[in-house]
Design a protein around this motif. Structure first.
Motif, PDB file in Angstrom:
ATOM      1  N   GLU A  44      70.685 -27.633 -40.711  1.00 26.35           N
ATOM      2  CA  GLU A  44      71.470 -27.962 -41.476  1.00 26.35           C
ATOM      3  C   GLU A  44      72.008 -29.056 -42.528  1.00 26.35           C
ATOM      4  OE1 GLU A  44      73.452 -24.894 -42.722  1.00 26.35           O
ATOM      5  OE2 GLU A  44      72.767 -23.541 -40.833  1.00 26.35           O
TER       6      GLU A  44
ATOM      7  N   ALA B 111      68.388 -28.799 -44.299  1.00 22.85           N
ATOM      8  CA  ALA B 111      68.644 -27.737 -46.573  1.00 22.85           C
ATOM      9  C   ALA B 111      69.222 -28.303 -47.057  1.00 22.85           C
ATOM     10  CB  ALA B 111      69.339 -26.315 -45.145  1.00 22.85           C
TER      11      ALA B 111
ATOM     12  N   GLU C  28      68.147 -28.687 -50.663  1.00 22.49           N
ATOM     13  CA  GLU C  28      68.610 -27.909 -51.500  1.00 22.49           C
ATOM     14  C   GLU C  28      69.036 -29.238 -53.265  1.00 22.49           C
ATOM     15  OE1 GLU C  28      72.804 -25.438 -52.294  1.00 22.49           O
ATOM     16  OE2 GLU C  28      72.651 -26.880 -50.670  1.00 22.49           O
TER      17      GLU C  28
ATOM     18  N   GLU D 289      55.246 -23.061 -44.102  1.00 17.24           N
ATOM     19  CA  GLU D 289      56.411 -22.588 -44.060  1.00 17.24           C
ATOM     20  C   GLU D 289      56.369 -24.103 -45.122  1.00 17.24           C
ATOM     21  OE1 GLU D 289      58.191 -23.226 -40.241  1.00 17.24           O
ATOM     22  OE2 GLU D 289      57.765 -21.947 -40.241  1.00 17.24           O
TER      23      GLU D 289
ATOM     24  N   ALA E 164      68.923 -22.018 -53.181  1.00 15.43           N
ATOM     25  CA  ALA E 164      69.057 -21.093 -52.109  1.00 15.43           C
ATOM     26  C   ALA E 164      67.615 -21.196 -51.529  1.00 15.43           C
ATOM     27  CB  ALA E 164      69.886 -20.035 -52.777  1.00 15.43           C
ATOM     28  N   ALA E 165      66.991 -20.299 -51.779  1.00 15.40           N
ATOM     29  CA  ALA E 165      65.655 -20.364 -51.303  1.00 15.40           C
ATOM     30  C   ALA E 165      65.121 -21.761 -51.199  1.00 15.40           C
ATOM     31  CB  ALA E 165      64.856 -19.793 -52.183  1.00 15.40           C
TER      32      ALA E 165
ATOM     33  N   ARG F 238      66.884 -24.739 -49.789  1.00 13.52           N
ATOM     34  CA  ARG F 238      67.982 -23.982 -48.568  1.00 13.52           C
ATOM     35  C   ARG F 238      67.685 -23.617 -47.361  1.00 13.52           C
ATOM     36  NH1 ARG F 238      73.175 -26.824 -47.812  1.00 13.52           N
ATOM     37  NH2 ARG F 238      73.702 -26.044 -46.083  1.00 13.52           N
ATOM     38  N   GLU F 239      67.508 -22.379 -47.756  1.00 13.06           N
ATOM     39  CA  GLU F 239      66.743 -21.055 -46.595  1.00 13.06           C
ATOM     40  C   GLU F 239      65.983 -21.085 -45.760  1.00 13.06           C
ATOM     41  OE1 GLU F 239      67.721 -18.493 -43.962  1.00 13.06           O
ATOM     42  OE2 GLU F 239      69.104 -19.792 -44.675  1.00 13.06           O
ATOM     43  N   ALA F 240      64.797 -21.623 -46.911  1.00 17.74           N
ATOM     44  CA  ALA F 240      63.124 -21.792 -46.377  1.00 17.74           C
ATOM     45  C   ALA F 240      62.897 -23.635 -45.663  1.00 17.74           C
ATOM     46  CB  ALA F 240      62.686 -22.163 -47.350  1.00 17.74           C
TER      47      ALA F 240
ATOM     48  N   ARG G 258      66.105 -24.601 -43.868  1.00 16.06           N
ATOM     49  CA  ARG G 258      66.732 -24.226 -42.759  1.00 16.06           C
ATOM     50  C   ARG G 258      66.301 -23.414 -41.301  1.00 16.06           C
ATOM     51  NH1 ARG G 258      70.121 -21.184 -40.336  1.00 16.06           N
ATOM     52  NH2 ARG G 258      69.505 -18.862 -41.621  1.00 16.06           N
ATOM     53  N   ARG G 259      65.327 -22.364 -42.151  1.00 14.37           N
ATOM     54  CA  ARG G 259      64.729 -21.839 -40.682  1.00 14.37           C
ATOM     55  C   ARG G 259      62.842 -22.989 -40.583  1.00 14.37           C
ATOM     56  NH1 ARG G 259      64.348 -17.809 -44.946  1.00 14.37           N
ATOM     57  NH2 ARG G 259      61.939 -18.425 -45.374  1.00 14.37           N
ATOM     58  N   HIS G 260      62.893 -23.272 -41.518  1.00  7.67           N
ATOM     59  CA  HIS G 260      61.672 -24.097 -40.923  1.00  7.67           C
ATOM     60  C   HIS G 260      61.992 -25.047 -39.560  1.00  7.67           C
ATOM     61  CE1 HIS G 260      58.319 -26.839 -40.691  1.00  7.67           C
ATOM     62  NE2 HIS G 260      58.774 -28.081 -41.405  1.00  7.67           N
TER      63      HIS G 260
END
Length: 231
Positions: free
Chosen positions: A89, A92, A96, A186, A200-201, A203-205, A207-209
């Motif tokens: 978090e 991310a 962002e 990633e 948004a992309a 941040r999410e990329a 976070r998933r990484h």
């Protein structure tokens, strides 16, 4: 400076030196920490070493095992997952924030670190020194933290990164070619999202990484925990 202050500084410096040896893998997980050997290698007496080990034990990096004494603690997988959930978090958020703040030079350096990763992932590290891929991976994340422009955020992420020995993350990548490719892909997705200005992309990329890296690390500890003697 008083003798008490000098003594505290020496203990802190000794603890930092031992921590660095553990984080680099020079002293591996499960290894015994012998006060005499540490004192000799660090050029200090046993007293600051003993106090430094107590400090590191309080921080959870080492533990005292019956009949073995102080050893480098093997993290429990759930601890890894919890830490990486928080780190995901925070990283991310940094990613962002970086979208609007990153410079062209920093973007180009992100691309260069990915090229280094692609070319050097299979390169083993020298004893006591991180591999080029480890340095490039760390630099990739640091560039984004710097671009985020929030020193407190960067500091907290850094503290989380120091929770577990850094060399183990490199070993996880070296042990699994598919994970190495996923890690690089990633990174490329993160760069693409930042370059596109997609908050948004990005941040999410990220976070998933980070969550993926944490899961791989937790599984590594699950596999190794049964083979490391813990007393």
């Amino acid at each position: 400076m008083s003798d008490t202050s000098t003594g505290h500084a020496l203990v802190d410096d000794t603890a930092a030196a031992i921590r660095a040896k553990i984080m680099s893998g020079e002293i591996p997980i499960g290894a015994q920490l012998r006060q005499g050997e540490l004192a000799k290698s660090l050029g200090v007496s046993r007293t600051p070493v003993r106090e430094a080990l107590r400090q590191l034990q309080a921080g959870g990096l080492i533990e005292v095992v019956p009949n073995r004494g102080a050893v480098v603690r093997v993290p429990v997988p759930w601890e890894v997952r919890e830490a990486y959930e928080v780190r995901a978090e925070l990283e991310a958020l940094a990613c962002e924030r970086a979208v609007d703040r990153i410079t062209d030079d920093a973007l180009e350096e992100l691309r260069r670190t990915n090229r280094v990763l692609r070319e050097s992932h299979s390169e083993p590290s020298e004893t006591g020194r991180p591999a080029a891929s480890t340095l490039a991976n760390d630099r990739f994340h640091t560039l984004i933290h710097e671009a985020a422009g929030n020193e407190r955020l960067s500091r907290v992420i850094g503290q989380l990164n120091e929770t577990f020995p850094r060399n183990v993350s490199a070993m996880v990548l070296q042990d699994n070619s598919r994970h190495r490719e996923d890690n690089l892909h990633e990174h490329e997705q993160i760069v693409a999202a930042i370059e596109a200005g997609d908050h948004a992309a990005a941040r999410e990329a990220m976070r998933r990484h980070v969550l993926s890296a944490g899961e791989q690390l937790a599984r590594w500890y699950e596999r190794r925990s049964s083979t490391v003697f813990k007393g």
